[in-house]
Design a protein around this motif. Structure first.
Motif, PDB file in Angstrom:
ATOM      1  N   ASP A   1       7.285  -4.532  -7.276  1.00 45.41           N
ATOM      2  CA  ASP A   1       7.194  -5.720  -7.985  1.00 45.41           C
ATOM      3  C   ASP A   1       5.309  -6.364  -8.485  1.00 45.41           C
ATOM      4  O   ASP A   1       5.697  -6.757  -9.461  1.00 45.41           O
ATOM      5  CB  ASP A   1       7.861  -6.735  -7.334  1.00 45.41           C
ATOM      6  CG  ASP A   1       9.091  -6.530  -6.910  1.00 45.41           C
ATOM      7  OD1 ASP A   1       9.417  -5.472  -7.211  1.00 45.41           O
ATOM      8  OD2 ASP A   1       9.801  -7.427  -6.142  1.00 45.41           O
ATOM      9  N   ALA A   2       4.420  -5.649  -7.241  1.00 44.63           N
ATOM     10  CA  ALA A   2       3.301  -6.467  -7.491  1.00 44.63           C
ATOM     11  C   ALA A   2       2.520  -5.210  -8.728  1.00 44.63           C
ATOM     12  O   ALA A   2       1.516  -5.399  -9.057  1.00 44.63           O
ATOM     13  CB  ALA A   2       2.250  -6.492  -6.808  1.00 44.63           C
ATOM     14  N   GLY A   3       3.588  -3.985  -9.011  1.00 36.35           N
ATOM     15  CA  GLY A   3       2.638  -3.584  -9.958  1.00 36.35           C
ATOM     16  C   GLY A   3       2.402  -1.706  -8.989  1.00 36.35           C
ATOM     17  O   GLY A   3       1.877  -0.721  -9.637  1.00 36.35           O
ATOM     18  N   LEU A   4       2.795  -1.781  -8.149  1.00 40.87           N
ATOM     19  CA  LEU A   4       1.564  -0.445  -7.434  1.00 40.87           C
ATOM     20  C   LEU A   4       2.253   0.370  -7.462  1.00 40.87           C
ATOM     21  O   LEU A   4       3.684   0.239  -7.344  1.00 40.87           O
ATOM     22  CB  LEU A   4       1.237  -0.607  -5.612  1.00 40.87           C
ATOM     23  CG  LEU A   4       0.473  -2.554  -5.499  1.00 40.87           C
ATOM     24  CD1 LEU A   4       0.402  -2.516  -3.636  1.00 40.87           C
ATOM     25  CD2 LEU A   4      -0.725  -1.945  -6.092  1.00 40.87           C
ATOM     26  N   ALA A   5       1.959   2.100  -6.962  1.00 44.67           N
ATOM     27  CA  ALA A   5       2.610   2.935  -7.940  1.00 44.67           C
ATOM     28  C   ALA A   5       3.677   3.304  -6.048  1.00 44.67           C
ATOM     29  O   ALA A   5       3.109   3.513  -5.012  1.00 44.67           O
ATOM     30  CB  ALA A   5       1.933   4.499  -7.723  1.00 44.67           C
ATOM     31  N   THR A   6       4.569   3.390  -6.254  1.00 45.34           N
ATOM     32  CA  THR A   6       5.511   3.500  -5.302  1.00 45.34           C
ATOM     33  C   THR A   6       6.134   5.279  -5.033  1.00 45.34           C
ATOM     34  O   THR A   6       5.961   5.378  -6.051  1.00 45.34           O
ATOM     35  CB  THR A   6       6.017   2.208  -4.963  1.00 45.34           C
ATOM     36  OG1 THR A   6       7.940   2.194  -5.632  1.00 45.34           O
ATOM     37  CG2 THR A   6       5.952   1.364  -4.484  1.00 45.34           C
ATOM     38  N   ASP A   7       7.072   5.341  -3.922  1.00 49.66           N
ATOM     39  CA  ASP A   7       7.124   6.970  -4.389  1.00 49.66           C
ATOM     40  C   ASP A   7       8.670   6.620  -2.735  1.00 49.66           C
ATOM     41  O   ASP A   7       9.314   5.913  -2.811  1.00 49.66           O
ATOM     42  CB  ASP A   7       7.107   7.681  -4.054  1.00 49.66           C
ATOM     43  CG  ASP A   7       7.987   9.399  -3.789  1.00 49.66           C
ATOM     44  OD1 ASP A   7       9.088   8.899  -4.458  1.00 49.66           O
ATOM     45  OD2 ASP A   7       7.720  10.373  -3.613  1.00 49.66           O
ATOM     46  N   ARG A   8       8.136   6.747  -1.764  1.00 49.10           N
ATOM     47  CA  ARG A   8       8.607   6.813  -0.436  1.00 49.10           C
ATOM     48  C   ARG A   8       8.387   6.043   0.557  1.00 49.10           C
ATOM     49  O   ARG A   8       9.015   5.395   1.519  1.00 49.10           O
ATOM     50  CB  ARG A   8       9.424   8.026  -0.076  1.00 49.10           C
ATOM     51  CG  ARG A   8      10.216   9.562  -0.684  1.00 49.10           C
ATOM     52  CD  ARG A   8      10.328  11.035   0.596  1.00 49.10           C
ATOM     53  NE  ARG A   8       8.829  10.841   1.069  1.00 49.10           N
ATOM     54  CZ  ARG A   8       8.332  10.583   2.378  1.00 49.10           C
ATOM     55  NH1 ARG A   8       8.914  10.164   3.303  1.00 49.10           N
ATOM     56  NH2 ARG A   8       7.155  11.072   2.907  1.00 49.10           N
ATOM     57  N   GLY A   9       7.190   5.637   0.005  1.00 53.06           N
ATOM     58  CA  GLY A   9       6.473   4.563   0.926  1.00 53.06           C
ATOM     59  C   GLY A   9       5.211   3.848  -0.659  1.00 53.06           C
ATOM     60  O   GLY A   9       5.839   3.794  -1.892  1.00 53.06           O
ATOM     61  N   VAL A  10       4.492   2.853  -0.215  1.00 53.65           N
ATOM     62  CA  VAL A  10       3.786   2.561  -0.905  1.00 53.65           C
ATOM     63  C   VAL A  10       1.844   4.144  -1.378  1.00 53.65           C
ATOM     64  O   VAL A  10       2.281   4.261  -0.557  1.00 53.65           O
ATOM     65  CB  VAL A  10       2.795   1.308  -0.298  1.00 53.65           C
ATOM     66  CG1 VAL A  10       1.791   1.007  -1.656  1.00 53.65           C
ATOM     67  CG2 VAL A  10       4.131   0.104  -0.237  1.00 53.65           C
ATOM     68  N   LEU A  11       2.224   4.160  -2.530  1.00 54.62           N
ATOM     69  CA  LEU A  11       0.828   5.676  -2.608  1.00 54.62           C
ATOM     70  C   LEU A  11      -0.133   4.769  -2.062  1.00 54.62           C
ATOM     71  O   LEU A  11      -0.585   3.946  -3.116  1.00 54.62           O
ATOM     72  CB  LEU A  11       1.385   5.999  -3.983  1.00 54.62           C
ATOM     73  CG  LEU A  11       2.968   6.951  -3.602  1.00 54.62           C
ATOM     74  CD1 LEU A  11       3.231   7.211  -5.800  1.00 54.62           C
ATOM     75  CD2 LEU A  11       3.270   7.508  -3.176  1.00 54.62           C
ATOM     76  N   VAL A  12      -1.322   5.784  -1.331  1.00 53.31           N
ATOM     77  CA  VAL A  12      -2.369   5.448  -0.679  1.00 53.31           C
ATOM     78  C   VAL A  12      -3.107   6.579  -0.968  1.00 53.31           C
ATOM     79  O   VAL A  12      -2.199   8.308  -0.724  1.00 53.31           O
ATOM     80  CB  VAL A  12      -1.703   5.003   0.371  1.00 53.31           C
ATOM     81  CG1 VAL A  12      -1.669   3.378   0.688  1.00 53.31           C
ATOM     82  CG2 VAL A  12      -2.056   5.551   1.648  1.00 53.31           C
ATOM     83  N   ASP A  13      -4.466   6.629  -1.025  1.00 55.65           N
ATOM     84  CA  ASP A  13      -5.376   7.785  -0.713  1.00 55.65           C
ATOM     85  C   ASP A  13      -5.435   8.428   0.524  1.00 55.65           C
ATOM     86  O   ASP A  13      -4.684   7.382   1.221  1.00 55.65           O
ATOM     87  CB  ASP A  13      -6.345   7.235  -2.275  1.00 55.65           C
ATOM     88  CG  ASP A  13      -7.138   6.893  -1.908  1.00 55.65           C
ATOM     89  OD1 ASP A  13      -7.026   5.898  -0.614  1.00 55.65           O
ATOM     90  OD2 ASP A  13      -8.192   6.565  -2.148  1.00 55.65           O
ATOM     91  N   ALA A  14      -6.414   8.811   1.016  1.00 54.90           N
ATOM     92  CA  ALA A  14      -6.926   9.487   2.310  1.00 54.90           C
ATOM     93  C   ALA A  14      -7.822   8.215   2.639  1.00 54.90           C
ATOM     94  O   ALA A  14      -7.418   8.284   4.003  1.00 54.90           O
ATOM     95  CB  ALA A  14      -7.939  10.240   1.735  1.00 54.90           C
ATOM     96  N   ALA A  15      -8.480   7.267   2.024  1.00 57.84           N
ATOM     97  CA  ALA A  15      -8.470   6.168   2.460  1.00 57.84           C
ATOM     98  C   ALA A  15      -7.566   4.963   2.152  1.00 57.84           C
ATOM     99  O   ALA A  15      -8.484   3.429   2.086  1.00 57.84           O
ATOM    100  CB  ALA A  15     -10.081   5.638   0.720  1.00 57.84           C
ATOM    101  N   LEU A  16      -6.492   5.194   2.246  1.00 60.40           N
ATOM    102  CA  LEU A  16      -5.592   4.339   2.287  1.00 60.40           C
ATOM    103  C   LEU A  16      -5.635   2.969   1.021  1.00 60.40           C
ATOM    104  O   LEU A  16      -4.903   1.973   0.982  1.00 60.40           O
ATOM    105  CB  LEU A  16      -5.535   3.146   3.929  1.00 60.40           C
ATOM    106  CG  LEU A  16      -5.738   4.055   4.832  1.00 60.40           C
ATOM    107  CD1 LEU A  16      -5.310   3.076   6.231  1.00 60.40           C
ATOM    108  CD2 LEU A  16      -4.422   5.004   4.579  1.00 60.40           C
ATOM    109  N   GLN A  17      -6.258   3.324   0.155  1.00 61.40           N
ATOM    110  CA  GLN A  17      -6.449   2.046  -1.310  1.00 61.40           C
ATOM    111  C   GLN A  17      -5.569   2.652  -1.819  1.00 61.40           C
ATOM    112  O   GLN A  17      -5.032   3.454  -2.530  1.00 61.40           O
ATOM    113  CB  GLN A  17      -7.961   2.671  -1.572  1.00 61.40           C
ATOM    114  CG  GLN A  17      -7.962   1.624  -3.014  1.00 61.40           C
ATOM    115  CD  GLN A  17      -9.276   2.202  -3.804  1.00 61.40           C
ATOM    116  OE1 GLN A  17      -9.504   2.873  -4.499  1.00 61.40           O
ATOM    117  NE2 GLN A  17     -10.478   1.293  -3.076  1.00 61.40           N
ATOM    118  N   THR A  18      -4.499   1.302  -2.570  1.00 63.77           N
ATOM    119  CA  THR A  18      -3.638   1.876  -3.251  1.00 63.77           C
ATOM    120  C   THR A  18      -3.594   2.009  -4.690  1.00 63.77           C
ATOM    121  O   THR A  18      -5.261   2.185  -5.135  1.00 63.77           O
ATOM    122  CB  THR A  18      -2.379   0.850  -3.473  1.00 63.77           C
ATOM    123  OG1 THR A  18      -3.300  -0.750  -3.958  1.00 63.77           O
ATOM    124  CG2 THR A  18      -2.322   0.494  -1.891  1.00 63.77           C
ATOM    125  N   SER A  19      -2.817   1.937  -5.526  1.00 69.53           N
ATOM    126  CA  SER A  19      -3.321   2.413  -6.906  1.00 69.53           C
ATOM    127  C   SER A  19      -4.436   1.115  -7.790  1.00 69.53           C
ATOM    128  O   SER A  19      -4.799   1.461  -8.954  1.00 69.53           O
ATOM    129  CB  SER A  19      -1.998   2.308  -7.929  1.00 69.53           C
ATOM    130  OG  SER A  19      -1.148   1.050  -8.231  1.00 69.53           O
TER     131      SER A  19
END
Length: 226
Positions: A68-86
């Motif tokens: 709902d906050a507009g973050l990229a998701t798939d099977r979970g909240v998508l993050v990079d290797a530094a755990l940063q979201t979109s």
């Protein structure tokens, strides 16, 4: 994740301890009398009586807020290797984080408390603008009857497994990729091999399958023979 060979060993463990294990059979319905479960009716016509019925059907990550906050998701909240979201100012950790991992070609989401324990330090560095990478191997453990095990890594082919030891007692299991590199390893009732297993999973060096299975050869010396 464990494959048919190791899965069968766990099934045998339960059978030896008086558990009746049935696989590949659908449940038609839960039978009830006076508002209480009396067992389950199976698709093959059999009825299994019981006072309590427990369904283990897995878990679904609660990512509605992130979506709902507009973050990229798939099977979970998508993050990079530094755990940063979109979003550059938001990180995600724990069961909901579907993270890029330097050791794998796909994102990884691990449902284990170890992630929730170890990822926040990396997420904090990311929020502070410092260089950070979460590269710990996926990990879980279980204790069942007199068996204790630890699993580290992530196998792409659960059936490509090499076993060292006795599947009815103490053993190590190794899951290999197509290039005979160890992708995941598990120790069962053996508690002094953890560091060696971690090193094998972290290494990109092929191993010799016969040497890997031989308990007389130290794990540090199982490299492929030239």
């Amino acid at each position: 994740m464990l494959g048919s060979r190791i899965g069968a060993a766990f099934g045998d463990l339960h059978r030896r301890n008086g558990v009746e294990v049935r696989t590949g059979i659908a449940v038609s319905q839960v039978t009830v009398r006076e508002g209480h479960a009396t067992g389950v009716q199976l698709a093959d016509g059999a009825h299994v009586p019981g006072d309590l019925v427990l369904f283990g059907i897995g878990a679904v990550p609660n990512i509605e807020l992130a979506r709902d906050a507009g973050l990229a998701t798939d099977r979970g909240v998508l993050v990079d290797a530094a755990l940063q979201t979109s979003h550059p100012d938001i990180v995600a950790v724990g069961d909901i984080a579907e993270a890029e991992h330097p050791a794998f070609e796909r994102r990884v989401r691990v449902e284990h408390w170890a992630n929730a324990q170890n990822q926040p330090a990396i997420a904090a560095r990311t929020l502070l603008g410092k260089e950070a990478v979460y590269d710990r191997q996926p990990y879980f453990f279980t204790d069942q009857f007199d068996l204790g095990m630890e699993y580290r890594g992530l196998a792409s082919d659960p059936e490509n497994v090499v076993v060292r030891g006795d599947l009815a007692g103490e053993y190590l299991a190794f899951w290999l990729d197509d290039g005979d590199r160890v992708e995941a390893a598990m120790n069962v009732n053996i508690w002094d091999a953890g560091d060696d297993l971690t090193a094998l999973v972290a290494s990109s060096t092929p191993v010799d399958r016969s040497r890997l299975a031989d308990p007389e050869i130290p794990l540090a010396e199982v490299g492929a023979q030239r």
